[in-house]
Design an enzyme around this catalytic site. Structure first.
Site, PDB file in Angstrom:
ATOM      1  N   ARG A 151       0.856  -1.188   0.000  1.00 28.52           N
ATOM      2  CA  ARG A 151       0.000   0.000   0.000  1.00 28.52           C
ATOM      3  C   ARG A 151       0.886   1.229   0.000  1.00 28.52           C
ATOM      4  O   ARG A 151       1.889   1.264   0.726  1.00 28.52           O
ATOM      5  CB  ARG A 151      -0.862   0.048   1.269  1.00 28.52           C
ATOM      6  N   CYS A 260      -3.821   1.901  -8.624  1.00 30.05           N
ATOM      7  CA  CYS A 260      -4.081   0.454  -8.672  1.00 30.05           C
ATOM      8  C   CYS A 260      -5.561   0.091  -8.765  1.00 30.05           C
ATOM      9  O   CYS A 260      -5.995  -0.462  -9.777  1.00 30.05           O
ATOM     10  CB  CYS A 260      -3.477  -0.222  -7.449  1.00 30.05           C
TER      11      CYS A 260
HETATM   12  C1  UDX Z   1      -4.087  -0.776  -3.033  1.00 31.28           C
HETATM   13  C2  UDX Z   1      -4.128  -2.094  -2.262  1.00 31.28           C
HETATM   14  O1  UDX Z   1      -4.537  -1.853  -0.915  1.00 31.28           O
HETATM   15  C3  UDX Z   1      -2.769  -2.758  -2.284  1.00 31.28           C
HETATM   16  O2  UDX Z   1      -2.824  -4.005  -1.624  1.00 31.28           O
HETATM   17  C4  UDX Z   1      -2.356  -2.943  -3.738  1.00 31.28           C
HETATM   18  O3  UDX Z   1      -1.062  -3.494  -3.790  1.00 31.28           O
HETATM   19  C5  UDX Z   1      -2.378  -1.617  -4.466  1.00 31.28           C
HETATM   20  O4  UDX Z   1      -3.652  -1.011  -4.353  1.00 31.28           O
HETATM   21  P1  UDX Z   1      -3.214   1.693  -2.477  1.00 31.28           P
HETATM   22  O5  UDX Z   1      -3.588   2.072  -3.883  1.00 31.28           O
HETATM   23  O6  UDX Z   1      -1.930   2.171  -1.922  1.00 31.28           O
HETATM   24  O7  UDX Z   1      -3.200   0.090  -2.333  1.00 31.28           O
HETATM   25  O8  UDX Z   1      -4.370   2.271  -1.575  1.00 31.28           O
HETATM   26  P2  UDX Z   1      -5.400   1.766  -0.465  1.00 31.28           P
HETATM   27  O9  UDX Z   1      -4.882   2.077   0.876  1.00 31.28           O
HETATM   28  O10 UDX Z   1      -5.826   0.378  -0.726  1.00 31.28           O
HETATM   29  O11 UDX Z   1      -6.611   2.752  -0.752  1.00 31.28           O
HETATM   30  C6  UDX Z   1      -7.240   2.779  -2.032  1.00 31.28           C
HETATM   31  C7  UDX Z   1      -8.300   3.822  -2.116  1.00 31.28           C
HETATM   32  O12 UDX Z   1      -9.456   3.416  -1.401  1.00 31.28           O
HETATM   33  C8  UDX Z   1      -7.936   5.205  -1.577  1.00 31.28           C
HETATM   34  O13 UDX Z   1      -8.393   6.187  -2.474  1.00 31.28           O
HETATM   35  C9  UDX Z   1      -8.684   5.276  -0.256  1.00 31.28           C
HETATM   36  O14 UDX Z   1      -9.010   6.592   0.096  1.00 31.28           O
HETATM   37  C10 UDX Z   1      -9.931   4.466  -0.592  1.00 31.28           C
HETATM   38  N1  UDX Z   1     -10.602   3.898   0.586  1.00 31.28           N
HETATM   39  C11 UDX Z   1      -9.967   2.971   1.355  1.00 31.28           C
HETATM   40  C12 UDX Z   1     -11.910   4.268   0.901  1.00 31.28           C
HETATM   41  O15 UDX Z   1     -12.512   5.100   0.207  1.00 31.28           O
HETATM   42  N2  UDX Z   1     -12.520   3.693   1.974  1.00 31.28           N
HETATM   43  C13 UDX Z   1     -11.912   2.778   2.755  1.00 31.28           C
HETATM   44  O16 UDX Z   1     -12.551   2.299   3.714  1.00 31.28           O
HETATM   45  C14 UDX Z   1     -10.597   2.406   2.453  1.00 31.28           C
END
Ligand code: UDX
Length: 433
Positions: A151, A260
């Site tokens: 992440r 991602c």
């Molecule tokens: C993600 C995956 O978690 C990771 O395992 C993969 O390797 C790459 O994609 P990342 O893109 O760094 O990682 O972000 P992540 O922390 O998963 O959040 C993704 C998005 O979801 C963000 O925009 C975040 O704000 C949103 N989100 C997350 C929500 O809107 N609500 C939530 O409850 C959690």
């Protein structure tokens, strides 16, 4: 071990530095000279907590070096492919040109017994295709697929202490080489799944599809909550106590973005259609649609809060990155909201602790400031769209003295609405009464 990492973007740069941190001899290779120069100097071209420190310490030991010449990968026992697989222009499918180019570039440099390890997120079937090419063009080497789940914001920790290791392999030897690479994690008891190529490729996209679905599920609930006066935050707390559901990734708000989740669910859908299984993943189109709707919802709330029009109204947009502790604005819901409000004629001032430079490069037409105070000064409306700690910690009374109108939209459902209302604010969340 002697390791090369081909592609030094987010994934590759962190992986190279982490492998050196574990004691391996690593060369990171990328075609981008500026990126390589910056990494060699210990200054990653993106914000990732902890990365500058391990880059500097590993470079100082001589265990980590960077190069723009793929020939410098020659002699490595393990070659990680960590190039990007962006969404291809005009389609939902992944663009594999960087994977193919890196693979082709590596072929002439593979030593006897070398292991090529794919880390990039690819459509299922890619590893089998590359494996067949390897058997033909460089039979002395073999291939494994070892997806990465890091992440942003926690990339160093996620790489050094992964919650699982997944190896897609063609033979047992490849698994034992990877065990050697990841010895520290294995000795610490990290679960390890050894499987075939197709399963390993699918594990990665299935994980991201599940996370995206979880977020869109709770956002759909927040739409229903808005129509009924229910509170989606309490709902998430309540269903989250069921261990089968779990509370994480159930935060309703402006939705998911980043490099991602959005492109991975689209590429997964496109691949399923190619395989004649479009129906199986049709629900991911709905997941995408729900997600994109949240951005519009925040814009609509802004229009409503300002009495029907945002034209010439000053709006402070707090956050441009897709999540906190990152400078990444790729497919960022926060930046999208700022752009849409500007398009409606609002006088938007966007602020962010780390993301302004990247946001400006994409949308130079917006007004930016790094000062939260400056963004808030004289605002008719405040829109919180990235939950940076400093925005969560804003004091409603003090903030009230800076703005022209006490109106705030909490696009991440992180504020104590009662405290803000008590300080005279008109507050709206998503799915909160
Ligand atoms: C993600 C995956 O978690 C990771 O395992 C993969 O390797 C790459 O994609 P990342 O893109 O760094 O990682 O972000 P992540 O922390 O998963 O959040 C993704 C998005 O979801 C963000 O925009 C975040 O704000 C949103 N989100 C997350 C929500 O809107 N609500 C939530 O409850 C959690």
């Amino acid at each position: 071990m002697r390791i090369s990492v081909i592609g030094c973007g987010y994934l590759g740069a962190v992986h190279a530095a982490a492998m050196a941190e574990l004691g391996h001899q690593v060369v990171g290779v990328d075609v981008d000279e500026r990126k390589i120069a910056a990494l060699a100097a210990g200054h990653p071209p993106f914000f990732e907590p902890g990365l500058p420190e391990i880059l500097t310490s590993a470079t100082a030991t001589g265990r980590l070096r960077f190069s723009t010449d793929i020939a410098d990968a020659a002699g490595s026992e393990v070659h990680f492919l960590a190039v990007g697989t962006p969404q291809a222009a005009g389609t939902n499918a992944a663009d594999l040109r960087y994977v193919d180019a890196a693979f082709d570039g590596l072929l002439p440099h593979l030593a006897d017994g070398a292991l090529v390890v794919g880390k990039s997120t690819v459509p299922v079937g890619t590893a089998a295709r590359l494996g067949a090419r390897l058997a033909d063009a460089a039979p002395q080497a073999s291939l494994a697929w070892n997806p990465e789940f890091l992440r942003e914001g926690f990339a160093v920790k996620d790489t050094l202490e992964p919650d699982r290791l997944v190896y897609g392999v063609g033979d047992e030897h490849a698994a034992s080489v990877l065990d050697h690479v990841y010895r520290a994690a294995i000795e610490a008891g990290t679960p390890r799944i050894v499987t075939d190529y197709a399963t390993a490729e699918l594990v990665k996209v299935a994980a991201n599809a599940f996370l995206a679905t979880k977020i869109s599920f709770i956002n759909a609930m927040s739409e229903v909550a808005d129509a009924t006066g229910a509170d989606v935050t309490a709902l998430a707390d309540a269903i989250g106590h069921d261990a089968r559901i779990g509370r994480r990734f159930l935060n309703a708000g402006v939705g998911f973005g980043g490099g991602c989740l959005p492109k991975d669910i689209r590429a997964f859908t496109a691949r399923a259609e190619e395989l004649g299984r479009g129906d199986s993943l049709a629900f991911l189109k709905e997941v995408d649609a729900i997600n994109l709707r949240q951005r519009q919802r925040v814009v609509d709330l802004a229009v409503e809060a300002l009495g029907g029009s945002v034209f010439r109204k000053r709006i402070a947009v707090l956050g441009v990155t897709f999540k906190p502790d990152s400078d990444d604005v790729r497919d960022s819901p926060a930046l999208d909201v700022a752009v849409q409000l500007t398009g409606l004629g609002a006088d938007v001032v966007a602020t962010d602790p780390e993301g302004i430079e990247n946001a400006r490069a994409r949308h130079p037409q917006l007004d930016y400031t790094t000062s939260t105070r400056e963004a808030l000064s004289g605002a008719d409306l405040v829109v919180l769209v990235t939950e940076w700690r400093e925005y969560r910690a804003l004091d409603p009374v003090e903030t009230g003295r800076l703005v022209a109108g006490r109106r705030i939209i909490d696009g991440r459902n992180v504020l104590d609405l009662g405290a803000w209302r008590a300080a005279g604010w008109q507050v709206r969340g998503l799915g909160r009464p």
